[in-house]
Design an enzyme around this catalytic site. Sequence first.
Site, PDB file in Angstrom:
ATOM      1  N   ARG A   1       8.133   5.364   2.164  1.00  0.00           N
ATOM      2  CA  ARG A   1       8.231   5.959   3.541  1.00  0.00           C
ATOM      3  C   ARG A   1       8.946   7.266   3.005  1.00  0.00           C
ATOM      4  NH1 ARG A   1      10.576   1.431   6.662  1.00  0.00           N
ATOM      5  NH2 ARG A   1      10.452  -0.046   5.590  1.00  0.00           N
TER       6      ARG A   1
ATOM      7  N   HIS B   1       2.640   4.629  -4.717  1.00  0.00           N
ATOM      8  CA  HIS B   1       3.253   6.238  -5.780  1.00  0.00           C
ATOM      9  C   HIS B   1       3.169   6.196  -7.084  1.00  0.00           C
ATOM     10  CE1 HIS B   1       6.747   3.847  -4.750  1.00  0.00           C
ATOM     11  NE2 HIS B   1       6.418   4.424  -3.737  1.00  0.00           N
TER      12      HIS B   1
ATOM     13  N   GLN C   1      15.737  -7.332  -3.073  1.00  0.00           N
ATOM     14  CA  GLN C   1      14.558  -8.307  -2.742  1.00  0.00           C
ATOM     15  C   GLN C   1      13.823  -9.355  -3.699  1.00  0.00           C
ATOM     16  OE1 GLN C   1      10.645  -6.902  -0.330  1.00  0.00           O
ATOM     17  NE2 GLN C   1      10.360  -5.808  -2.582  1.00  0.00           N
TER      18      GLN C   1
ATOM     19  N   GLY D   1       1.159  -1.203   0.161  1.00  0.00           N
ATOM     20  CA  GLY D   1       0.160  -0.035  -0.076  1.00  0.00           C
ATOM     21  C   GLY D   1       0.754   1.254   0.045  1.00  0.00           C
ATOM     22  N   ALA D   2       0.390   2.607   0.344  1.00  0.00           N
ATOM     23  CA  ALA D   2       0.633   3.877  -0.142  1.00  0.00           C
ATOM     24  C   ALA D   2       1.414   4.502  -1.723  1.00  0.00           C
ATOM     25  CB  ALA D   2       1.735   3.836   1.474  1.00  0.00           C
TER      26      ALA D   2
ATOM     27  N   GLY E   1       5.488   4.730  -8.898  1.00  0.00           N
ATOM     28  CA  GLY E   1       6.832   3.790  -8.623  1.00  0.00           C
ATOM     29  C   GLY E   1       5.290   2.447  -8.506  1.00  0.00           C
ATOM     30  N   HIS E   2       4.835   2.580  -8.126  1.00  0.00           N
ATOM     31  CA  HIS E   2       3.837   0.837  -7.839  1.00  0.00           C
ATOM     32  C   HIS E   2       3.165   1.891  -9.293  1.00  0.00           C
ATOM     33  CE1 HIS E   2       4.507   1.108  -3.410  1.00  0.00           C
ATOM     34  NE2 HIS E   2       4.192   0.249  -3.699  1.00  0.00           N
TER      35      HIS E   2
HETATM   36  O1  PAF Z   1       7.978  -4.274  -1.623  1.00  0.00           O
HETATM   37  C1  PAF Z   1       7.329  -4.508  -1.033  1.00  0.00           C
HETATM   38  O2  PAF Z   1       6.150  -3.934  -0.937  1.00  0.00           O
HETATM   39  C2  PAF Z   1       7.399  -6.371  -0.213  1.00  0.00           C
HETATM   40  O3  PAF Z   1       8.112  -6.029   0.316  1.00  0.00           O
HETATM   41  C3  PAF Z   1       6.394  -6.855  -0.568  1.00  0.00           C
HETATM   42  C4  PAF Z   1       7.028  -7.915  -1.972  1.00  0.00           C
HETATM   43  C5  PAF Z   1       4.673  -6.795  -0.894  1.00  0.00           C
HETATM   44  C6  PAF Z   1       6.308  -8.227   0.403  1.00  0.00           C
HETATM   45  O4  PAF Z   1       5.183  -7.532   1.015  1.00  0.00           O
END
Ligand code: PAF
Length: 285
Positions: free
Chosen positions: A187, A34, A153, A31-32, A36-37
């Site tokens: 963040r 922006h 990640q 969530g939150a 980028g998402h």
């Molecule tokens: O990148 C994120 O927002 C988180 O680490 C993810 C991949 C959704 C896992 O909770």
Amino acid sequence: MQICRSIAAIRDAVAGFRAEGQSIGLVTTMGALHAGHMSLIDAARRDHGRVVATIFVNPTQFGDPKDLETYPRTEEADLAMLEAAGCDAVLIPRADEIYPEGDETIVETRDLAVRLHGAVRPGHFRGVATVVTKLFNITRPDAAYFGEKDYQQLQVIRRMARDLHMNIDIVGVPTMREADGLAMSSRNVRLGPEDRAAAVVLNRALDRAERMAIERASPAQIEAAIRACLADEPRATLTGLDLARPGDLAPLSQSADIPLSEPVAIMISAQFGEVLLIDQREIAP
Ligand code: PAF
């Protein structure tokens, strides 16, 4: 857009998409949201007939309870953004459904999870790998999209998907930046104005590293220059700096004191007040 608050509801939605013969691209988020998402949603839409998103602030990837508590939660705005971006269904699950009572299964990449950022955030990548596996199993996508900003990640998820034969295409999407170069992150909204201005130092340090790599500086010189750049910004506390081989994040095979001769992934993390930010860049000499 279908808003699903249970596993059964998203499974129904996905079954409907499959019945229409559509492929599915997944974007997992906390969530939150922006821009980028939204670039992840756009990439998923480009490649697939239907886009599924998830919003779940995953407790098992936070070491510090205060960090979890203060993580921004903006559900209404998130849903509006997803709808506008053309997302077809979103899962917003309850924590007790994702982690049912007695839950004791974890997913962990052995080496990748404990090195680099994993060394300073014990358990973080185990939490990520575990929840992403659950979300993959719930939504069964053809592909899943992750930002390159969270570089380690992305590598952990790629390796996990490969090792566990998940048959899901893991797609990395380039980092979106604000006009001044700060990498977009959920963040960022927690930064006060002075820390927000100071945080640009991360991108500045990476720019400098990139220029030095082109000029054939050595890994040791590049590392020293990044440290100096961060040290010049009094509001930043460098918490992690790693130069590693892109992909598997193994140590560079060359000596640190000769000109850079192989591609390198540079990962930086730094604290600005209470907010931990990360940034990264892949650089080729
Ligand atoms: O990148 C994120 O927002 C988180 O680490 C993810 C991949 C959704 C896992 O909770």
